[in-house]
Design a protein around this motif. Structure first.
Motif, mmCIF file in Angstrom:
data_model
loop_
_atom_site.group_PDB
_atom_site.id
_atom_site.type_symbol
_atom_site.label_atom_id
_atom_site.label_comp_id
_atom_site.label_asym_id
_atom_site.label_seq_id
_atom_site.Cartn_x
_atom_site.Cartn_y
_atom_site.Cartn_z
ATOM 1 N N LYS A 132 -7.250 6.030 1.131
ATOM 2 C CA LYS A 132 -7.170 5.001 0.102
ATOM 3 C C LYS A 132 -7.482 3.669 0.729
ATOM 4 N N SER A 145 -7.302 -0.511 0.129
ATOM 5 C CA SER A 145 -6.683 -1.545 -0.700
ATOM 6 C C SER A 145 -7.466 -2.851 -0.581
ATOM 7 N N THR A 160 0.836 -1.192 0.000
ATOM 8 C CA THR A 160 0.000 0.000 0.000
ATOM 9 C C THR A 160 0.871 1.242 0.000
ATOM 10 N N SER A 170 -3.207 -7.966 -8.058
ATOM 11 C CA SER A 170 -3.168 -6.507 -8.127
ATOM 12 C C SER A 170 -3.765 -6.071 -9.459
ATOM 13 N N SER A 220 -6.856 -1.395 5.584
ATOM 14 C CA SER A 220 -7.297 -0.165 4.941
ATOM 15 C C SER A 220 -6.362 0.949 5.384
ATOM 16 N N GLY A 273 -3.677 -6.645 -1.570
ATOM 17 C CA GLY A 273 -2.650 -5.652 -1.870
ATOM 18 C C GLY A 273 -2.740 -5.164 -3.270
#
Length: 456
Positions: free
Chosen positions: A450, A452, A130, A413, A192, A456
């Motif tokens: 943000k 995630s 992150t 991802s 998070s 990840g």
């Protein structure tokens, strides 16, 4: 689409460059391959599998993963129990290395991965990656691999803009320490990021339940918050149970997965209650197929355009009589992907004020127990909250993740890169304004936010 580009998606064994302009609305019965510019087979390129990635300064960085032993069959590569590692590589086959490619060119330059001269301080097979404040934080997800404890540090940071090109070890999380909860090992089940704080859901591998922690990157201190998600001091959708993204055009609209469910949250900056909307237009077709959902991802495509990717396992497309009845050697399930792109617009105040839809309930008393407002139920009829978003579905359908060979059912991802421009993540991280308990009392704190996906 607001602009053409490429959707970069990493599965455990491949890097896919997806052409989003060729995505269509496909019948749920079809399973075409994904429309791609190019596919990189990590095994054939002798690279680690299961890598996660991040993008910074027009470069793609892929980190961690595991290096399989040469000569394994596709079925062995897909089966975690049968996978054998090249123990001469990294730490017993687990990679501490970072691989980088250039995003300023076309597909050929993006897929030309080379080893970065600076590796992580410790190998991480399934890292959680992150970005906070321009720095890249990498956390080990599981402390064990094949009954061996993995080396430390389990938590480290890299600053791509620093003149000192090296990884820095960070304080070990308390759930990795032998003194925490009688040495119970933990797996990071969710995370998070809100502002400068990382929130982590750690799941006990000994059946002791879930534990919540926070880490502030400024003071570099871990804190144990408690065993309930209610102990996490941020709005509910920003807690580590969720995986999603803010819509770039709005600083208060969050598109999220909670387990296999897709929704939108409106998180007002003045501390008003969060509103929710189920995105049936985008995700309803997902329920037409039987399968085992994995972890879904939400990706930004433009100011108003978003993308979702949900991999899941389903029955193989072979005659029933060919299915194995051997419980020790079952027929492998098939890895497929539900994918959709859609446009998000806020409704104006008059549209939001329209009367809520009604639907009958079997028992009004049951509904009232779960209602947040006394007027949500009237005469045995539950009120469905009025929508606050207009959703236009641009594409949706099921795709075969195994079009290029057997594949582990996962999307590690994903990120969208626009052609023709030097890549810069959209405005950095979106800004949210919170007041009250999220900042100084009586003032408004501007938090960079943000969220995630579990992977990840």
């Amino acid at each position: 689409m607001e602009g053409e580009g490429v959707l970069l998606a990493a599965t455990p064994q491949r890097l896919l460059l997806i052409d989003i302009t060729k995505l269509k609305i496909n019948p749920y019965s079809e399973l075409p391959p994904l429309p791609v510019f190019k596919v990189v087979n990590l095994v054939e390129e002798e690279l680690p599998i299961g890598m996660r990635f991040f993008v910074r300064d027009s470069k793609l960085y892929m980190v961690g993963g595991k290096k399989p032993r040469a000569g394994l069959s596709p079925e062995m590569l897909r089966d975690r129990k049968k996978l054998r590692l090249d123990e001469s590589f990294g730490y017993r086959g687990i990679s501490p290395h970072v691989y980088v490619s250039d995003l300023t060119g076309g597909p050929d330059s993006i897929t030309l991965l080379r080893k970065h001269p600076i590796s992580m301080l410790a190998a991480k097979p399934t890292p959680i990656v992150t970005e906070i404040g321009g720095k890249i934080y990498v956390l080990l997800k599981t402390p064990w691999h094949r009954h061996r404890e993995l080396p430390t540090p389990t938590f480290e940071v890299y600053d791509p803009s620093s003149d000192i090109q090296q990884w820095e070890a960070l304080p070990e999380p308390p759930f990795r320490g032998a003194a925490f909860y009688d040495s119970s090992p933990f797996d990071v089940a969710g995370h998070s990021v809100v502002g400068t704080t990382l929130y982590v859901l750690a799941w006990s591998l000994c059946g002791d339940g879930e534990f919540y922690f926070s880490y502030n990157v400024n003071d570099k201190i871990w804190k144990f918050l408690g065993k309930s998600v209610d102990e996490v001091p941020v709005p509910y959708p920003l807690r580590p149970l969720f995986s999603g993204k803010f819509v770039p055009a709005y600083d208060d609209i969050f598109i999220y997965f909670q387990f296999q469910h897709l929704g939108a949250a409106w998180i007002p900056s003045d501390g008003s209650p969060t509103r929710y909307q189920v995105l049936t237009e985008v995700y309803g077709d997902y329920y037409l197929r039987d399968g085992y959902p994995q972890s879904g991802l939400v990706v930004e495509l433009g100011e108003h355009e978003m993308c979702i990717m949900m991999p899941f396992l389903t029955a193989p497309d072979i005659p029933l009589e060919q299915l194995s009845d051997d419980i020790f050697n079952p027929t492998p399930l098939r890895s497929i992907l539900y994918m959709a792109t859609f446009r998000v617009e806020k409704l104006n105040s008059s549209d939001q004020a329209c009367p809520p839809k009604l639907h009958k309930t079997d028992d009004a008393s049951d509904v009232s127990q779960t209602s947040h407002h006394d007027n949500d139920v009237k005469d045995g009829t539950a009120l469905e909250p009025p929508p606050f978003l207009s959703i236009t579905c641009l594409s949706k359908g099921f795709y075969n993740l195994e079009a290029w060979g057997p594949e582990t059912c996962d999307v590690c991802s994903a990120i969208f890169h626009r052609w023709g421009k030097k890549w810069k993540k959209h405005g950095g991280l979106p800004h949210l304004a919170f007041s009250g308990p999220f900042g100084k009392k009586g003032t408004r704190s501007h938090l960079t936010t943000k969220i995630s996906q579990l992977k990840g």
